[in-house]
Scaffold this motif. Structure first.
Motif, mmCIF file in Angstrom:
data_model
loop_
_atom_site.group_PDB
_atom_site.id
_atom_site.type_symbol
_atom_site.label_atom_id
_atom_site.label_comp_id
_atom_site.label_asym_id
_atom_site.label_seq_id
_atom_site.Cartn_x
_atom_site.Cartn_y
_atom_site.Cartn_z
ATOM 1 N N ASP A 86 3.715 15.146 16.013
ATOM 2 C CA ASP A 86 3.102 14.117 17.133
ATOM 3 C C ASP A 86 1.752 13.521 16.657
ATOM 4 O OD1 ASP A 86 4.852 15.114 18.685
ATOM 5 O OD2 ASP A 86 3.847 16.608 19.507
ATOM 6 N N PHE A 87 1.152 13.847 15.368
ATOM 7 C CA PHE A 87 0.047 13.130 15.005
ATOM 8 C C PHE A 87 0.040 11.619 15.036
ATOM 9 C CE2 PHE A 87 -3.084 11.720 11.985
ATOM 10 C CZ PHE A 87 -4.193 12.096 12.496
ATOM 11 N N LYS A 88 0.897 11.140 14.467
ATOM 12 C CA LYS A 88 1.004 9.790 14.246
ATOM 13 C C LYS A 88 0.940 9.266 15.598
ATOM 14 C CE LYS A 88 3.716 9.601 10.105
ATOM 15 N NZ LYS A 88 2.739 8.812 9.102
ATOM 16 N N LEU A 89 1.784 9.560 16.723
ATOM 17 C CA LEU A 89 1.605 9.008 18.164
ATOM 18 C C LEU A 89 0.065 9.281 18.458
ATOM 19 C CD1 LEU A 89 2.717 7.917 20.497
ATOM 20 C CD2 LEU A 89 3.369 10.369 21.408
ATOM 21 N N ILE A 90 -0.267 10.336 18.230
ATOM 22 C CA ILE A 90 -1.745 10.391 18.682
ATOM 23 C C ILE A 90 -2.836 9.572 18.053
ATOM 24 C CG2 ILE A 90 -3.708 12.175 19.024
ATOM 25 C CD1 ILE A 90 -1.643 14.468 19.299
ATOM 26 N N THR A 118 1.128 -1.187 0.108
ATOM 27 C CA THR A 118 0.018 0.040 -0.013
ATOM 28 C C THR A 118 0.919 1.266 0.034
ATOM 29 O OG1 THR A 118 -1.861 -1.088 1.255
ATOM 30 C CG2 THR A 118 -1.885 1.236 1.251
ATOM 31 N N ASP A 119 1.762 1.563 0.727
ATOM 32 C CA ASP A 119 2.825 2.503 1.012
ATOM 33 C C ASP A 119 3.431 2.665 -0.441
ATOM 34 O OD1 ASP A 119 1.998 2.320 3.555
ATOM 35 O OD2 ASP A 119 4.092 2.450 4.247
ATOM 36 N N GLY A 120 3.688 1.840 -1.251
ATOM 37 C CA GLY A 120 4.393 2.082 -2.469
ATOM 38 C C GLY A 120 3.417 2.222 -3.663
ATOM 39 N N SER A 121 2.425 1.475 -3.794
ATOM 40 C CA SER A 121 1.363 1.797 -4.864
ATOM 41 C C SER A 121 0.574 3.084 -4.588
ATOM 42 C CB SER A 121 0.380 0.301 -4.693
ATOM 43 O OG SER A 121 -0.368 0.398 -3.613
ATOM 44 N N PHE A 122 0.231 3.545 -3.378
ATOM 45 C CA PHE A 122 -0.102 4.879 -3.393
ATOM 46 C C PHE A 122 0.714 5.918 -4.145
ATOM 47 C CE2 PHE A 122 -0.747 8.871 -1.192
ATOM 48 C CZ PHE A 122 -2.207 8.951 -1.129
ATOM 49 N N VAL A 123 1.985 5.858 -3.908
ATOM 50 C CA VAL A 123 2.866 6.703 -4.681
ATOM 51 C C VAL A 123 2.987 6.387 -5.941
ATOM 52 C CG1 VAL A 123 5.158 7.643 -4.570
ATOM 53 C CG2 VAL A 123 4.152 7.127 -2.395
ATOM 54 N N LEU A 124 2.910 5.153 -6.400
ATOM 55 C CA LEU A 124 2.936 4.793 -7.750
ATOM 56 C C LEU A 124 1.839 5.195 -8.495
ATOM 57 C CD1 LEU A 124 4.436 3.126 -9.834
ATOM 58 C CD2 LEU A 124 2.957 1.145 -9.067
ATOM 59 N N GLY A 125 0.670 5.228 -7.699
ATOM 60 C CA GLY A 125 -0.643 5.931 -8.701
ATOM 61 C C GLY A 125 -0.228 7.482 -8.923
ATOM 62 N N GLY A 126 0.295 8.155 -7.846
ATOM 63 C CA GLY A 126 0.492 9.531 -7.947
ATOM 64 C C GLY A 126 1.561 9.873 -9.014
ATOM 65 N N THR A 127 2.834 9.078 -8.910
ATOM 66 C CA THR A 127 3.859 9.506 -9.701
ATOM 67 C C THR A 127 3.421 9.160 -11.441
ATOM 68 O OG1 THR A 127 4.809 7.246 -9.462
ATOM 69 C CG2 THR A 127 5.566 8.894 -7.977
ATOM 70 N N ASN A 139 8.111 10.375 -1.299
ATOM 71 C CA ASN A 139 8.102 9.954 -0.077
ATOM 72 C C ASN A 139 6.768 10.428 0.546
ATOM 73 O OD1 ASN A 139 10.821 9.790 0.247
ATOM 74 N ND2 ASN A 139 11.226 11.822 -0.185
ATOM 75 N N ALA A 140 5.694 10.444 -0.249
ATOM 76 C CA ALA A 140 4.464 10.833 0.363
ATOM 77 C C ALA A 140 3.741 9.672 0.815
ATOM 78 C CB ALA A 140 3.420 11.443 -0.696
ATOM 79 N N GLY A 141 4.170 8.438 0.732
ATOM 80 C CA GLY A 141 3.363 7.131 0.855
ATOM 81 C C GLY A 141 3.728 6.648 2.301
ATOM 82 N N ALA A 142 4.531 7.046 2.906
ATOM 83 C CA ALA A 142 4.884 6.565 4.317
ATOM 84 C C ALA A 142 3.676 6.697 5.289
ATOM 85 C CB ALA A 142 6.133 7.496 4.914
ATOM 86 N N GLY A 143 3.319 5.381 5.650
ATOM 87 C CA GLY A 143 2.114 5.367 6.464
ATOM 88 C C GLY A 143 0.796 5.168 5.980
ATOM 89 N N MET A 144 0.632 4.989 4.679
ATOM 90 C CA MET A 144 -0.603 5.072 4.274
ATOM 91 C C MET A 144 -1.422 3.818 4.519
ATOM 92 S SD MET A 144 -1.281 7.369 2.167
ATOM 93 C CE MET A 144 -0.423 8.831 3.148
ATOM 94 N N LEU A 145 -0.459 2.880 4.761
ATOM 95 C CA LEU A 145 -1.362 1.304 5.420
ATOM 96 C C LEU A 145 -1.941 1.689 6.716
ATOM 97 C CD1 LEU A 145 -1.929 -1.657 5.048
ATOM 98 C CD2 LEU A 145 0.222 -2.073 6.008
ATOM 99 N N ALA A 203 11.229 -1.797 -3.360
ATOM 100 C CA ALA A 203 11.440 -1.829 -5.032
ATOM 101 C C ALA A 203 10.606 -0.692 -5.656
ATOM 102 C CB ALA A 203 11.143 -3.110 -5.589
ATOM 103 N N LEU A 204 9.396 -0.394 -5.125
ATOM 104 C CA LEU A 204 8.574 0.647 -5.991
ATOM 105 C C LEU A 204 9.272 1.958 -5.423
ATOM 106 C CD1 LEU A 204 4.899 -0.415 -5.246
ATOM 107 C CD2 LEU A 204 6.117 -0.440 -7.369
ATOM 108 N N TYR A 205 9.947 2.244 -4.466
ATOM 109 C CA TYR A 205 10.735 3.448 -4.161
ATOM 110 C C TYR A 205 11.443 3.892 -5.406
ATOM 111 C CZ TYR A 205 13.197 7.175 -2.129
ATOM 112 O OH TYR A 205 13.805 8.370 -1.804
ATOM 113 N N SER A 206 12.271 3.016 -5.973
ATOM 114 C CA SER A 206 13.128 3.111 -7.082
ATOM 115 C C SER A 206 12.582 3.335 -8.193
ATOM 116 C CB SER A 206 14.167 2.027 -7.206
ATOM 117 O OG SER A 206 15.118 1.791 -6.270
ATOM 118 N N VAL A 207 11.439 2.344 -8.482
ATOM 119 C CA VAL A 207 10.439 2.529 -9.600
ATOM 120 C C VAL A 207 9.897 3.963 -9.766
ATOM 121 C CG1 VAL A 207 8.321 1.808 -10.733
ATOM 122 C CG2 VAL A 207 10.133 0.093 -9.708
#
Length: 321
Positions: free
Chosen positions: A272-276, A37-46, A215-221, A98-102
């Motif tokens: 702090d939002f991720k913690l909250i 999910t974290d990679g395919s979210f960015v893949l769709g955007g790129t 780098n926008a896909g971090a934490g999408m899952l 692998a999707l990061y390089s793609v």
């Protein structure tokens, strides 16, 4: 809370809801924590950003290609998991890495602004302007229509024969074997559909923000799981759920985005939002799992325990006699 912030919450909440639709398939239907999910979210955007910026492709066609890209990412994860017998979690991590390089290859740079490019939102805005309708809510109206349309299609699909078989993969794979269904094929289909929806969410998000970032896909899952957990927890009752899963995901996604906005309004750092948010997830999971159930004895349990104690005491006294 200003009207602009409220509109922002609803818009991004609806995009997160589409992300939640995809995560629901892997998490609740296939019973897989799919890190793809974290990679395919960015893949769709790129893919979307590269097609409209470099090749002047129509936004609707670019969105369809972005969904195909997400489906291919899910196919790769399925190949690793099903054919090469790698665990589902590790397969998703491998594909995501692998999707990061793609994504860098596709975008040709770490980020790409889209302020001067045509998007689906600008096309709708231009169309409304031609008929004399000028409104700042065109993004919201379009996202509402798109999300509702996907919800209807999603609910219909899950009631088809293929959808019912797919729902059985995580719940009762033994039944599928008895029915002669190919479980591996169903997993492939589920992973591809899920990541196609995630790719669609990524393409919509870059159009909303008018910028692509690898780098926008971090934490999408985690965001997808949070929307599901919040929605299911709120509408849960003892004999099931009050609403369909898709409706609960939409509400959960909007609540999640509202919590994020509320955190910023309190003046807390955005980091702090991720913690909250994880604290809210833990609370939601605790309410859902009811870990306290059975720990505090009720009056009925106390009465039963006393009766059992008296019965044991009587037996001991009779044996002693």
């Amino acid at each position: 809370m200003t009207i602009n912030l409220l509109i922002e919450i609803l818009e991004q909440g609806l995009i997160f809801a589409i992300l939640g639709f995809g995560v629901y398939i892997t998490f609740k239907v296939l019973d897989i924590a799919d890190m793809t999910t974290d990679g395919s979210f960015v893949l769709g955007g790129t893919i979307f950003g590269a097609l409209i910026a470099y090749y002047n492709v129509h936004p609707i066609m670019a969105i369809l290609v972005a969904m195909i890209g997400g489906a291919i990412a899910g196919l790769c994860t399925g190949f690793l998991h099903i054919k090469l017998k790698i665990s589902g979690l590790l397969s998703g991590i491998i594909t995501m890495t692998a999707l990061y390089s793609v994504n860098l290859r596709v975008l040709k740079s770490p980020n790409l602004p889209l302020f001067r490019e045509r998007t689906l939102f600008t096309i709708v805005q231009d169309g409304l302007s031609k008929i004399g309708v000028n409104t700042p809510y065109n993004k919201l109206f379009l996202l509402i229509l798109l999300t509702i349309g996907l919800k209807i299609l999603y609910d219909w699909f899950l009631q088809t024969k293929l959808g019912l078989l797919l729902r059985t993969v995580g719940d009762n794979p033994q039944l599928l074997a008895q029915l002669g269904a190919n479980i591996n094929t169903l997993k492939f289909i589920g992973l591809m559909i899920a990541n196609a929806l995630v790719g669609l969410a990524g393409a919509l998000m870059v159009q909303h923000q008018r910028n692509v970032d690898v780098n926008a896909g971090a934490g999408m899952l985690v965001i997808g799981l949070t929307t599901i957990i919040i929605g299911l927890t709120i509408f849960r009752k003892r004999d099931g759920y009050r609403l369909k899963a898709t409706t609960m995901i939409i509400v959960g996604a909007i609540i999640y985005r509202a919590l994020q906005a509320f955190t910023l309004l309190l003046g807390l750092p955005s980091g702090d939002f991720k913690l909250i948010s994880m604290i809210f997830v833990v609370i939601a999971l605790a309410i859902s799992n009811e870990p306290w159930k059975g720990r505090w004895p009720t009056k009925k349990k106390n009465r039963v325990r006393k009766e059992e104690k008296w019965h044991v005491t009587d037996q001991i006294s009779q044996e002693g006699v």
